[in-house]
Enzyme design. Structure first.
Site, PDB file in Angstrom:
ATOM      1  N   CYS B 139       0.831  -1.205   0.000  1.00 24.30           N
ATOM      2  CA  CYS B 139       0.000   0.000   0.000  1.00 24.30           C
ATOM      3  C   CYS B 139       0.867   1.257   0.000  1.00 24.30           C
ATOM      4  CB  CYS B 139      -0.940  -0.004   1.200  1.00 24.30           C
ATOM      5  SG  CYS B 139      -2.354  -1.074   0.918  1.00 24.30           S
ATOM      6  N   THR B 205      -1.438  -1.256  -5.413  1.00 24.46           N
ATOM      7  CA  THR B 205      -1.844  -0.069  -6.163  1.00 24.46           C
ATOM      8  C   THR B 205      -0.656   0.836  -6.494  1.00 24.46           C
ATOM      9  OG1 THR B 205      -2.322   1.058  -4.098  1.00 24.46           O
ATOM     10  CG2 THR B 205      -4.161  -0.050  -5.194  1.00 24.46           C
TER      11      THR B 205
END
Lengths: 444, 434
Positions: B139, B205
C-alpha cells in the site's frame, strides 16, 4: 368538455387542455449533460469529415462534438454559431437525416448516426437560454444596410453585417421577427418560444433594428431603400401561395396550410383553435406534413395527406413521413384534387388518380371522394412583392454564388432567391455569405 | 467441463478467483456474501498490530477515472488498513473459516518492522485456522508514511528480513504482496523468495493523483481543500500488472515462485491472461467494488467455457502457457515483415487511419477524393497504429509478407530465417564481438 374527435364539423377543444399541451410539447427534449457526453463520445472525429461537407453552413461538427465531450458546451456553441448564427433553430428543423447525419460514417456503418442535431441543440441552447451572446462587433463603420425579411436569411445576413460594424435595419411584414421559424414550422419543433428567444439572443450583437409590419411592394419600395441605405438585402421569403384551381376551392374550410400553421403558432391556447373532424391536406412537402400532423394533435379524427405523385417524389423526408404515419396521418399518393363539394362549406373533396404518361402526369379517369371539413393546401409558395426591375427565374430572384442580384447594391438570399433548397439552414448560409460580400463591397 | 479448482502454494480453492485484501473483505458480512456468490477465496483486509486501530479520513476515500458513459476505468483510494478492532477481525475470520472450509481464506498483515510485532500477530492468525498470510508490502499511501506497506516493499532487504521472520514464526503459507512503485519488480520478488516466501502477489496499487479540481485547485479526492496521493487500481492498471507478473514468471531466478495475479481483472478474459502469464490465482477488487460480487458468475462461467473450447482441462493447463512467448526486444524476429491491409468492404471512410498515419506516423495511407483509403506498401512500416485507431473491428489487419517476396519499402527480399538485433549488422555490439 363536450367536444371530441368525433364531433362533426369544424370545432375547437376536441381534446382536453392537458392532452393538447402534451401533444404540442417539445418533440425531442434537450439532452442532459451526461446524455450529451455519451452521444458525443460516439463521434469518431473523422478526418475531413463528411458531415461538415454535408452541412450547408459547413459547421465544424467533429470539433463542436469533441468540445461537448470535453465538457465545454459553450465552446461547442461558439464553433456552431460562428458558422450558423441560427444554429439553435437549425438543430430543431434541419432534415439532419439527409444532411449531416445522413453523411455520418456511423450511418453507413450501422444505420445509427451520431445524433448531431440533438448535440447541436444541446450546445446552442446552453448560450441561448441564458442569453449569453459570445460575439462582439467590430468598430462602427457608419454604413447602413436595409434587410427585407426577418427570417433565417435576413437574420443571418444582419448578424454578420452587424459583427462587421455596420448598422442594419430589418423590415418584416409580420408582427414578429423570425419568419418561418416563428410562423411556418410545426409548434412541437419550436416549443417554448424558442424562435423568439433565438432572435432576442441574436440581437445581442447590437447594431440591428427590427421594424415590423412593413412589406416590400406595399409599405416599402426597393428604390427608396436603395436611396436611403448603402446596400439592400432581400430575404422576404415566399409570401404567396399557389391556387388550387378546381371547382369549389372557395368553399368554407378550404385554407392555405401556411395560414393554418401561422394561426396555430400564434395561438396561446390551442384548445380554442377550431379544426375539422375530417381534414385533408394536399401536398407532399414539409408544410403538408406539419399541417397534417398538427391537425391530428388538435384532435381531428381523420387526417389524410394526398399527393399527386409517388411517395419517392415527395419533398418531405422519410423521417417526416414516418412521423406523420406514427401520429395517425393517412397518406394517399398518385391522386390529384378535382373538386371540392359541399353546400357553402366543404364537405367532401374529390380526387382523381394519376399516372405518369408521355406528356407528364395524366389522370387515369378513376376518382374517389374523401370527407373533408377542412382542406389545407400545401402546394407550394410563390414570390410576392419583388420589384420587376430584378431578374427573376422560375419565380425566384436570380442571385450569384455570393448573393448578388441583377441590380447593383442589392443582394438576396433564402427562399425568395435561387440556389437554395427551401431549407432554414441554406437560407442562413446565403444570408451570411451575402453579408460577407456586402461587407467586401462596402469596404472598397 | 473444465476443472477450476486451484492449489496455490498449498492453499486450495474451488476456483482461482480470490477477492483481494481491500474494503470488500473487511468483515464477516461482506466475505460471507462473497462466498455465497461463489468466490473461491478472499484475502482478508489487512490487519495491524494490537491496540487502538488506525483511523480513516472522514471525507472521500476514492477518486475515479471514467471512460465513455461513465464506465469506471481506474480507481484511486486513500483508505488505510482495517480500522476495526483486531480482536473482532480475528473472531470473524475464525468463524468464517470454520463455516466455509472449502474456500481459501488468507489474512493480509501489516505491522511494524520489528520481529516481535510479527511474532505477536502471527500467533493470533494461526489461531483462526486461516489458510495463509499475505504480507502487505504494497500500500503506497498513508501507512507507507509510517514505515510500513510500500515503504517496506521498496527495500528488498526489508522484504527478505520480514519474510524470514514470518516463515520462522509460522507454519502458514506466506504470500508477499509487492508494490509496483519500484523500478524492477524482479528485485523485490527475489528478496521475498530469499526470505522463504511461498508465493508473491502483485500488483498492489500505483501512486496516483486521479484528478485536480479546477475550481478549488486541489487534488481529488479532496479532504478539506487538500489531497494526498492514493493507490491506483482498476482496468487501467492491468497492462502494468501483466508485465510485472510476466517479468517474475520468465526470470530464471523466480520462475518457480507461485504468483497471485492482481491488477484490473474485470472479466474472465483478464483472468485467463494473468494465468497464461504465470499467475496461479487471480485477485479481484475494483471490478467487485464497481459491479458487486455477482460478477464471479461471469468470471467462473467465462473461464470454464473458454477452457473447454481450448481443450484445457485444469487451471494448471493454463498457468504459464504464454510465458515462453514473452521475450526481450532484442530477440524479436526482424525478418518478420507485415503490411497493413484495409478491407474496403468493412471500411466506413472515417479517415482516422489516414489522420493518424499522415500526421503522426509514416505517411503510408493514401486518401482518394471519394474517401477511399489504401495502404502504400512502400511506406508502411507495419507500426499497427492504423489498426489501433480504426473504429471497425478487423477492418485493418496486418498481413505477413511471405518469405521470398520483396518488401517494397526496403527493396529487400523477405527472409525465411530468424534474424534479430543480436545478429544485425547495425548493432555495434555485433561488430565489437567480431
Amino acid at each position: 368538455m363536450t367536444n371530441s374527435p368525433q364531433t362533426d364539423g369544424i370545432t375547437a377543444a376536441r381534446l382536453d387542455r392537458a392532452t393538447v399541451a402534451a401533444n404540442f410539447d417539445d418533440l425531442y427534449p434537450d439532452f442532459d449533460a451526461h446524455e450529451a457526453r455519451v452521444a458525443a463520445d460516439r463521434c469518431y472525429f473523422c478526418y475531413d469529415a463528411p458531415c461538415i461537407t454535408a452541412c450547408p453552413t459547413a459547421i465544424d461538427i467533429p470539433l463542436f462534438i469533441r468540445q461537448i465531450q470535453a465538457g465545454m458546451p459553450d465552446a461547442a456553441a461558439h464553433t456552431i454559431l460562428s458558422q450558423n448564427i441560427l444554429g439553435s433553430m437549425c438543430a430543431r428543423v434541419c432534415p439532419t437525416e439527409t444532411l449531416c447525419e445522413g453523411a455520418c460514417v456511423r450511418e453507413a456503418a450501422e444505420g445509427n448516426p451520431v445524433e448531431i442535431g440533438r448535440l447541436q441543440r444541446y450546445a446552442t441552447d446552453q448560450l441561448l437560454l441564458v442569453n449569453d451572446h459570445p460575439f462582439t462587433r467590430a468598430a462602427e463603420t457608419g454604413k447602413r444596410i436595409a434587410v427585407v425579411g426577418a427570417g433565417p436569411a435576413g437574420l443571418g445576413c444582419a448578424h454578420r453585417l452587424a459583427m462587421k460594424g455596420h448598422n442594419v435595419t430589418i423590415y418584416d411584414a409580420h408582427a414578429k421577427p423570425g419568419g418561418l421559424n416563428e410562423y411556418g414550422i410545426a409548434a412541437y419543433k419550436a416549443a417554448n418560444n424558442i424562435a423568439q428567444i433565438e432572435v432576442d439572443w441574436l440581437m445581442g450583437i447590437g447594431g440591428i433594428e427590427i421594424v415590423t409590419g412593413k412589406a416590400l411592394g406595399k409599405d416599402l419600395s426597393l428604390d427608396s431603400l436603395k436611396g436611403e441605405y448603402d446596400a439592400v438585402f432581400l430575404g422576404m421569403g415566399l409570401a404567396g401561395v399557389n391556387a388550387l384551381g378546381i371547382d369549389g376551392a372557395e368553399k368554407d374550410g378550404v385554407r392555405d396550410a401556411v395560414d393554418f400553421i401561422a394561426d396555430l403558432r400564434q395561438t396561446d391556447d390551442l384548445t380554442t383553435l377550431p379544426i375539422g373532424r375530417h381534414v385533408v391536406v394536399i401536398g407532399g412537402g414539409m408544410t403538408a406534413v406539419d399541417a397534417a400532423v398538427q391537425s391530428r394533435l388538435l384532435g381531428a379524427e381523420h387526417v389524410t395527406m394526398v399527393y399527386r405523385r409517388g411517395r419517392e417524389a415527395m419533398a418531405a423526408s422519410d423521417y417526416e413521413l414516418d412521423h406523420a404515419a406514427t401520429e395517425g396521418v393517412k397518406l394517399i399518393t398518385d391522386a390529384a384534387p378535382v373538386a371540392v363539394h359541399g353546400n357553402g362549406a366543404a364537405r367532401e373533396i374529390e380526387f382523381g388518380y394519376t399516372r405518369s404518361g408521355p406528356n407528364g402526369l395524366e389522370m387515369t379517369g378513376e376518382t374517389f371522394r374523401l370527407r373533408a371539413d377542412n382542406v389545407f393546401k400545401a402546394i407550394g409558395q410563390t414570390l410576392e412583392g419583388a420589384p420587376e426591375t430584378l431578374s427573376i427565374e422560375r419565380g425566384k430572384i436570380v442571385i450569384d454564388a455570393v448573393g448578388k442580384t441583377s441590380l447593383a447594391g442589392v443582394w438576396a438570399g433564402g427562399d425568395c432567391a435561387t440556389g437554395g433548397e427551401d431549407l432554414t439552414v441554406t437560407a442562413v448560409a446565403q444570408g451570411r455569405d451575402a453579408a460577407e460580400d456586402i461587407h467586401a463591397a462596402l469596404s472598397q | 467441463m473444465a476443472d477450476l479448482t486451484t492449489n496455490f502454494a498449498g492453499i486450495k480453492s474451488p476456483n482461482p478467483f480470490w477477492l483481494a485484501s481491500a474494503p470488500p473483505t473487511d468483515k464477516e458480512y461482506n466475505v460471507v456474501r462473497a462466498f455465497k456468490a461463489g468466490w473461491g477465496g478472499v484475502v482478508w483486509k489487512t490487519l495491524g498490530s494490537e491496540g487502538p486501530p488506525v483511523v480513516n479520513v472522514n471525507g472521500p476515500r476514492y477518486g475515479a477515472i471514467y471512460g465513455a458513459d461513465r464506465r469506471l476505468l481506474g480507481l484511486n483510494n486513500i483508505e488505510l488498513i482495517t480500522d476495526r478492532p483486531l480482536e473482532i477481525n480475528l473472531q470473524e475470520i475464525k468463524k468464517v473459516k470454520r463455516e466455509w472450509k472449502d474456500r481459501a481464506l488468507i489474512v493480509s498483515l501489516m505491522v511494524p518492522c520489528d520481529e516481535q510485532s510479527w511474532i505477536d500477530i502471527l500467533a493470533h492468525v494461526e489461531d483462526t485456522g486461516a489458510d495463509g498470510v499475505e504480507l502487505n508490502f504494497g500500500c503506497p499511501h498513508g501507512m507507507a508514511e509510517r514505515g510500513m506497506g510500500s515503504a517496506v516493499g521498496q527495500v528488498p532487504e526489508y522484504i527478505e528480513m520480514v519474510t524470514r521472520w514470518v516463515k520462522k514464526h509460522s507454519r502458514m503459507p506466506c504470500i508477499v504482496k509487492l508494490t509496483p512503485n519500484i523500478t524492477d519488480i524482479r528485485q523485490p520478488a527475489e528478496a521475498a523468495m530469499r526470505g522463504g516466501a511461498d508465493a508473491v502477489s502483485l500488483i498492489n496499487t500505483i501512486n496516483s493523483i486521479t484528478s485536480v479540481n479546477l475550481d478549488s485547485f486541489a487534488p481529488e479526492p479532496t479532504i478539506d481543500g487538500k489531497g494526498a496521493h492514493g493507490g491506483y487500481c482498476g482496468p487501467a492498471v492491468k497492462p502494468i500488472a501483466l508485465n510485472m507478473v510476466a517479468e517474475i514468471a520468465r526470470s530464471a531466478e523466480t520462475a518457480h515462485l507461485p504468483i497471485s495475479g492482481i491488477g484490473g481483472v474485470t472479466t474472465w478474459r483478464d483472468a485467463a491472461e494473468f494465468l497464461a502469464l504465470g499467475a496461479g490465482s487471480v485477485q479481484v477488487c475494483t471490478a467487485a467494488m464497481t459491479y458487486g460480487f455477482d460478477i464471479i458468475k461471469e468470471l467462473n462461467a467465462g473461464l470454464s467455457l473458454w477452457m473447454d473450447q481450448k481443450g484445457l482441462n485444469s487451471i494448471d493447463d493454463v498457468v504459464r502457457r504464454a510465458v515462453p512467448n514473452v521475450t526481450d526486444w532484442k530477440d524479436l524476429n526482424l525478418n518478420y515483415v507485415t503490411k497493413a491491409v484495409i478491407n474496403q468492404d468493412l471500411c466506413i471512410s472515417c479517415g482516422r487511419c489516414y489522420a493518424a498515419c499522415e500526421d503522426t506516423s509514416h505517411q503510408a495511407i493514401a486518401m482518394s477524393p471519394d474517401r477511399v483509403f489504401t495502404v502504400k506498401d512502400e511506406e508502411c512500416v507495419a507500426c499497427n497504429l492504423c489498426v489501433n485507431v480504426c473504429p471497425v473491428e478487423d477492418c485493418i489487419t496486418m498481413e505477413q509478407m511471405q518469405p521470398g517476396m520483396v518488401d517494397p519499402r526496403t527493396g529487400e527480399v523477405v527472409s525465411d530465417k530468424h534474424g534479430d538485433w543480436t545478429q544485425h549488422p547495425n548493432n555495434p555490439m555485433v561488430a565489437a564481438a567480431e
